[in-house]
Design a protein around this motif. Structure first.
Motif, PDB file in Angstrom:
ATOM      1  N   LEU A  51       0.889  -0.931  -0.013  1.00  0.00           N
ATOM      2  CA  LEU A  51      -0.177  -0.261  -0.317  1.00  0.00           C
ATOM      3  C   LEU A  51       0.954   1.226   0.105  1.00  0.00           C
ATOM      4  N   GLU A  77       0.850   5.800   1.101  1.00  0.00           N
ATOM      5  CA  GLU A  77       0.005   6.698   1.560  1.00  0.00           C
ATOM      6  C   GLU A  77       0.278   8.531   0.173  1.00  0.00           C
ATOM      7  N   THR A  81      -4.539   5.339   2.671  1.00  0.00           N
ATOM      8  CA  THR A  81      -4.191   4.723   1.545  1.00  0.00           C
ATOM      9  C   THR A  81      -4.947   3.630   1.336  1.00  0.00           C
ATOM     10  N   LEU A  82      -3.642   3.415   0.031  1.00  0.00           N
ATOM     11  CA  LEU A  82      -4.067   2.717  -1.413  1.00  0.00           C
ATOM     12  C   LEU A  82      -3.905   2.184  -1.772  1.00  0.00           C
ATOM     13  N   PRO A  83      -3.766   1.097  -2.745  1.00  0.00           N
ATOM     14  CA  PRO A  83      -2.968  -0.005  -3.063  1.00  0.00           C
ATOM     15  C   PRO A  83      -2.113   0.623  -3.660  1.00  0.00           C
ATOM     16  N   GLU A 134      -6.110  -6.816  -0.918  1.00  0.00           N
ATOM     17  CA  GLU A 134      -5.513  -5.493  -1.206  1.00  0.00           C
ATOM     18  C   GLU A 134      -6.629  -4.267  -0.958  1.00  0.00           C
ATOM     19  N   LYS A 149      -7.675  -4.036   2.639  1.00  0.00           N
ATOM     20  CA  LYS A 149      -6.270  -3.556   4.172  1.00  0.00           C
ATOM     21  C   LYS A 149      -6.906  -2.320   3.804  1.00  0.00           C
ATOM     22  N   ALA A 150      -7.031  -1.551   2.656  1.00  0.00           N
ATOM     23  CA  ALA A 150      -6.236  -0.092   2.442  1.00  0.00           C
ATOM     24  C   ALA A 150      -7.530   0.450   3.378  1.00  0.00           C
ATOM     25  N   GLN A 160      -7.321   0.037   7.003  1.00  0.00           N
ATOM     26  CA  GLN A 160      -6.296   0.636   7.918  1.00  0.00           C
ATOM     27  C   GLN A 160      -6.459   2.518   7.477  1.00  0.00           C
TER      28      GLN A 160
END
Length: 126
Positions: A27, A29, A43-45, A116, A119-120, A123
């Protein structure tokens, strides 16, 4: 003979365990300026291909596109609603959440990349 049998079983266990390696999720920022009067960190893949801003009277919608046609969209403004598209493809996934006080959506995500994107989003919700 026993040694050969134990050696083969041991080798099969080692080869089998090597296939269980987890894929590392990467990931990054990304800064987003002036979203409802604030700058925020997303927060991105990894793998962003293109960023588009579509303005309207009270704000804008920003979309982050990926080469596999996945999209993350964020509503930065008032008097509007961000909804999932009505196009349905059972092999592509979507999610809509309220994160950091903004409506965020991911769409058109292939099943193999769902972890992915989840998760981003997870978070950013922490």
């Amino acid at each position: 003979m026993k040694r050969l049998y134990i050696g083969i079983v041991g080798l099969l266990i080692i080869v089998g365990c090597a296939g269980l390696e987890k894929k590392e999720i990467k990931l990054k920022e990304v800064g987003l300026d002036d979203c409802m009067g604030k700058s925020i960190m997303l927060t991105l893949p990894i793998g962003l291909n293109k960023t588009d801003r579509n303005y309207y009277e009270e704000g804008f919608i920003i979309s982050y596109s990926y080469t596999d046609s996945s999209i993350v969209s964020i509503l930065c403004g008032a008097n509007a609603e961000l909804n999932l598209s009505k196009i349905f493809n059972e092999n592509k996934l979507s999610r809509k959440e309220r994160i950091l006080g903004r409506t965020m959506i991911y769409e058109n995500v292939p099943k193999e990349r769902k972890i992915e994107f989840d998760k981003a989003f997870d978070q950013m919700m922490e």
